[in-house]
Enzyme design. Structure first.
Site, PDB file in Angstrom:
ATOM      1  N   SER A  44      21.154  14.190  37.033  1.00  0.00           N
ATOM      2  CA  SER A  44      20.820  15.759  36.897  1.00  0.00           C
ATOM      3  C   SER A  44      21.700  16.452  36.092  1.00  0.00           C
ATOM      4  O   SER A  44      21.542  17.061  35.039  1.00  0.00           O
ATOM      5  CB  SER A  44      20.192  16.412  38.083  1.00  0.00           C
ATOM      6  OG  SER A  44      19.115  15.726  38.456  1.00  0.00           O
ATOM      7  N   LYS A  93      14.015  16.842  50.741  1.00  0.00           N
ATOM      8  CA  LYS A  93      12.679  17.666  49.915  1.00  0.00           C
ATOM      9  C   LYS A  93      11.884  18.552  50.958  1.00  0.00           C
ATOM     10  O   LYS A  93      11.407  19.329  50.814  1.00  0.00           O
ATOM     11  CB  LYS A  93      11.937  17.012  49.072  1.00  0.00           C
ATOM     12  CG  LYS A  93      13.057  16.579  47.798  1.00  0.00           C
ATOM     13  CD  LYS A  93      12.196  15.612  46.792  1.00  0.00           C
ATOM     14  CE  LYS A  93      13.298  15.177  45.661  1.00  0.00           C
ATOM     15  NZ  LYS A  93      12.526  14.781  44.497  1.00  0.00           N
ATOM     16  N   ASP A 129       8.397  17.630  40.760  1.00  0.00           N
ATOM     17  CA  ASP A 129       8.180  16.292  40.565  1.00  0.00           C
ATOM     18  C   ASP A 129       6.789  15.802  40.328  1.00  0.00           C
ATOM     19  O   ASP A 129       6.499  14.729  39.629  1.00  0.00           O
ATOM     20  CB  ASP A 129       8.588  15.590  42.080  1.00  0.00           C
ATOM     21  CG  ASP A 129      10.124  15.447  42.183  1.00  0.00           C
ATOM     22  OD1 ASP A 129      10.708  15.618  41.302  1.00  0.00           O
ATOM     23  OD2 ASP A 129      10.459  15.580  43.535  1.00  0.00           O
ATOM     24  N   GLY A 154       5.725   4.886  50.006  1.00  0.00           N
ATOM     25  CA  GLY A 154       6.639   5.599  50.478  1.00  0.00           C
ATOM     26  C   GLY A 154       5.770   7.108  50.507  1.00  0.00           C
ATOM     27  O   GLY A 154       6.499   8.043  50.183  1.00  0.00           O
ATOM     28  N   ALA A 155       4.693   7.017  50.831  1.00  0.00           N
ATOM     29  CA  ALA A 155       3.852   8.225  50.812  1.00  0.00           C
ATOM     30  C   ALA A 155       4.235   9.270  51.934  1.00  0.00           C
ATOM     31  O   ALA A 155       3.703  10.480  52.116  1.00  0.00           O
ATOM     32  CB  ALA A 155       2.344   7.846  51.201  1.00  0.00           C
ATOM     33  N   GLY A 156       5.346   8.688  52.995  1.00  0.00           N
ATOM     34  CA  GLY A 156       5.768   9.881  53.855  1.00  0.00           C
ATOM     35  C   GLY A 156       6.769  10.670  53.433  1.00  0.00           C
ATOM     36  O   GLY A 156       7.077  11.515  54.161  1.00  0.00           O
ATOM     37  N   GLY A 157       7.355  10.339  52.388  1.00  0.00           N
ATOM     38  CA  GLY A 157       8.439  11.152  52.196  1.00  0.00           C
ATOM     39  C   GLY A 157       8.220  12.282  51.183  1.00  0.00           C
ATOM     40  O   GLY A 157       6.917  12.675  50.936  1.00  0.00           O
ATOM     41  N   GLY A 281      12.567   5.349  36.912  1.00  0.00           N
ATOM     42  CA  GLY A 281      12.406   6.726  37.181  1.00  0.00           C
ATOM     43  C   GLY A 281      13.118   7.642  36.004  1.00  0.00           C
ATOM     44  O   GLY A 281      13.079   8.820  36.337  1.00  0.00           O
TER      45      GLY A 281
HETATM   46  P1  NAP Z   1      12.497  10.912  51.493  1.00  0.00           P
HETATM   47  O1  NAP Z   1      12.023  12.268  51.554  1.00  0.00           O
HETATM   48  O2  NAP Z   1      13.770  10.470  52.346  1.00  0.00           O
HETATM   49  O3  NAP Z   1      11.464   9.666  51.714  1.00  0.00           O
HETATM   50  C1  NAP Z   1      11.917   8.573  51.865  1.00  0.00           C
HETATM   51  C2  NAP Z   1      10.353   7.607  51.946  1.00  0.00           C
HETATM   52  O4  NAP Z   1      10.856   6.238  51.596  1.00  0.00           O
HETATM   53  C3  NAP Z   1       9.620   7.795  53.198  1.00  0.00           C
HETATM   54  O5  NAP Z   1       8.146   7.774  52.981  1.00  0.00           O
HETATM   55  C4  NAP Z   1      10.331   6.843  53.947  1.00  0.00           C
HETATM   56  O6  NAP Z   1       9.360   5.959  54.792  1.00  0.00           O
HETATM   57  C5  NAP Z   1      10.466   5.849  52.885  1.00  0.00           C
HETATM   58  N1  NAP Z   1      11.703   4.926  53.128  1.00  0.00           N
HETATM   59  C6  NAP Z   1      12.775   5.146  53.297  1.00  0.00           C
HETATM   60  N2  NAP Z   1      13.809   4.267  53.526  1.00  0.00           N
HETATM   61  C7  NAP Z   1      12.994   2.921  53.634  1.00  0.00           C
HETATM   62  C8  NAP Z   1      13.117   1.869  53.691  1.00  0.00           C
HETATM   63  N3  NAP Z   1      14.352   1.046  54.029  1.00  0.00           N
HETATM   64  N4  NAP Z   1      12.121   0.645  53.545  1.00  0.00           N
HETATM   65  C9  NAP Z   1      10.942   1.478  53.457  1.00  0.00           C
HETATM   66  N5  NAP Z   1      10.561   2.748  53.279  1.00  0.00           N
HETATM   67  C10 NAP Z   1      11.683   3.440  53.318  1.00  0.00           C
HETATM   68  O7  NAP Z   1      13.294  10.799  49.947  1.00  0.00           O
HETATM   69  P2  NAP Z   1      12.508  11.227  48.624  1.00  0.00           P
HETATM   70  O8  NAP Z   1      13.383  12.597  48.336  1.00  0.00           O
HETATM   71  O9  NAP Z   1      11.373  11.314  48.487  1.00  0.00           O
HETATM   72  O10 NAP Z   1      13.046  10.019  47.461  1.00  0.00           O
HETATM   73  C11 NAP Z   1      12.430   9.048  47.531  1.00  0.00           C
HETATM   74  C12 NAP Z   1      12.932   8.405  46.093  1.00  0.00           C
HETATM   75  O11 NAP Z   1      12.435   8.774  45.213  1.00  0.00           O
HETATM   76  C13 NAP Z   1      14.676   8.297  46.024  1.00  0.00           C
HETATM   77  O12 NAP Z   1      14.868   7.106  45.517  1.00  0.00           O
HETATM   78  C14 NAP Z   1      14.637   9.136  44.840  1.00  0.00           C
HETATM   79  O13 NAP Z   1      15.918   9.017  44.035  1.00  0.00           O
HETATM   80  C15 NAP Z   1      13.518   8.991  44.168  1.00  0.00           C
HETATM   81  N6  NAP Z   1      13.160  10.108  42.961  1.00  0.00           N
HETATM   82  C16 NAP Z   1      13.249  10.058  41.779  1.00  0.00           C
HETATM   83  C17 NAP Z   1      12.794  10.924  40.958  1.00  0.00           C
HETATM   84  C18 NAP Z   1      12.891  10.980  39.466  1.00  0.00           C
HETATM   85  O14 NAP Z   1      13.099  12.068  38.793  1.00  0.00           O
HETATM   86  N7  NAP Z   1      13.054   9.776  38.938  1.00  0.00           N
HETATM   87  C19 NAP Z   1      12.312  12.163  41.422  1.00  0.00           C
HETATM   88  C20 NAP Z   1      12.298  12.390  43.073  1.00  0.00           C
HETATM   89  C21 NAP Z   1      12.568  11.314  43.763  1.00  0.00           C
HETATM   90  P3  NAP Z   1       9.288   6.795  56.422  1.00  0.00           P
HETATM   91  O15 NAP Z   1       8.171   7.747  56.149  1.00  0.00           O
HETATM   92  O16 NAP Z   1       8.845   5.724  57.259  1.00  0.00           O
HETATM   93  O17 NAP Z   1      10.580   7.205  56.797  1.00  0.00           O
END
Ligand code: NAP
Length: 312
Positions: A44, A93, A129, A154-157, A281
């Site tokens: 970023s 987030k 996003d 990753g629908a929970g994040g 991404g």
């Molecule tokens: P977050 O809120 O922490 O959510 C993480 C998600 O991944 C949750 O659903 C979690 O499951 C799951 N998870 C975490 N560790 C895991 C593991 N070891 N095995 C399986 N599932 C796992 O994170 P976030 O902010 O949404 O970000 C998620 C990803 O998206 C990051 O890698 C980020 O870099 C990427 N991202 C990229 C962009 C882009 O512009 N390219 C934009 C936004 C995000 P639980 O619910 O079970 O905990």
């Protein structure tokens, strides 16, 4: 005092607490940034600093390593500083949403925030996003989300929530929600149900489903899916396994990994092995970043300069 031209690689909570000491002499001043853990990988700063330069805006955007248990304090310190705004990335987030003074519809729907604007010491939240994701899919694969059957891992994040809501708003053909903690995907599906009540479907599978993360369930689902999205952090470390093994993927699958990095993620390597198409991404980063810039400065972002900064 001589002004420093460059910023530190990463600032911390302690720096925010003593901001004048930590960065008061940086020129141009830091007035924007990203909070995350990890954050060293974030590109970023690269795109936002290119945009600031292109628009002759005399300020900088920096990285802040803020841990989950530090977010509340970091946002409290931020309110007192002369910042334009901040991006939140993993894992802030959803927790960040709780700290907002105001939120727009995009952040409200997803219950997640990636863009904060400061106004009169208030934190105003938005979320770019979802739209960034839609634009990325269009630019990478020349197809619209509304025409696709989507599986979201990753629908929970925070990102997963936002992408799921965007898929619902776009009226995509179907949506399969996968998450390590199944209850979170179930709760999300309950809220999204009404969007998928209509008859738009070209097969026997229900339009909205929660899918356990196991091989049998995934295999059955993948026959009814076009686009598979990874919204977990799996892939940020080179040793991470692919969220779905290559043996379950097929040549018709389109794989979008929200994770980006210098090397191809294990998920994209699995797609290659299966003969499917894949993209990381970076394009989502570009589009969500351009939308954040527009929120902060109420003007169109110089997207070509931002794209050039990523060498896309
Ligand atoms: P977050 O809120 O922490 O959510 C993480 C998600 O991944 C949750 O659903 C979690 O499951 C799951 N998870 C975490 N560790 C895991 C593991 N070891 N095995 C399986 N599932 C796992 O994170 P976030 O902010 O949404 O970000 C998620 C990803 O998206 C990051 O890698 C980020 O870099 C990427 N991202 C990229 C962009 C882009 O512009 N390219 C934009 C936004 C995000 P639980 O619910 O079970 O905990």
């Amino acid at each position: 005092m001589k002004k420093k031209k460059t910023t530190t690689e990463r600032y911390t909570l302690a720096d925010l607490e003593n901001w004048r000491e930590a960065a008061g002499d940086v020129d141009p001043p830091i007035r924007l940034g990203v909070f995350g853990d990890p954050v060293a990988h974030s590109l970023s700063p690269q795109i936002q600093n290119a945009a600031l330069k292109q628009c002759d805006i005399d300020m900088q955007y920096a990285r802040f390593h803020i841990r989950a248990n530090e977010l509340r304090s970091a946002l409290r310190f931020l309110r007192e500083l002369d910042f334009i705004g901040i991006n939140l990335t993993v894992p802030h987030k959803i927790a960040g949403f709780e700290q907002l003074d105001e939120a727009d519809n995009r952040a409200m729907r997803a219950g997640a925030v990636n863009t904060i604007r400061l106004r009169d010491k208030k934190l105003i939240g938005s979320n770019t996003d979802g739209e960034g994701f839609v634009r990325a899919i269009r630019s990478e694969f020349s197809v619209d989300v509304r025409d696709l059957r989507v599986m979201l891992i990753g629908a929970g994040g925070g990102t997963g929530h936002t992408i799921a809501w965007q898929c619902a708003l776009e009226n995509c053909e179907r949506l399969a929600l996968v998450n390590r903690t199944l209850e979170k995907a179930n709760a999300l599906a309950k809220r999204l149900g009404p969007f998928f009540a209509g008859p738009r479907v070209f097969g026997p599978a229900p339009r909205l489903e929660v899918v356990p993360w196991d091989e049998v369930a995934l295999r059955a689902q993948l026959a009814h899916v076009d686009l598979i999205v990874n919204a977990t952090p799996l892939g940020m470390n080179p040793s991470d396994p692919s969220p779905i093994p290559a043996r379950l993927l097929a040549p018709h699958h389109i794989v979008f990994d929200t994770v980006y990095g210098p090397s191809r993620t294990s998920f994209l390597r699995a797609a290659d092995e299966a003969g499917g198409r894949g993209a990381n991404g970076l394009s989502m980063l570009l589009h969500q970043g351009a939308l954040s810039f527009s929120i902060w400065f109420d003007r169109e972002a110089p997207i070509d300069a931002m794209r050039a900064a990523l060498a896309l």
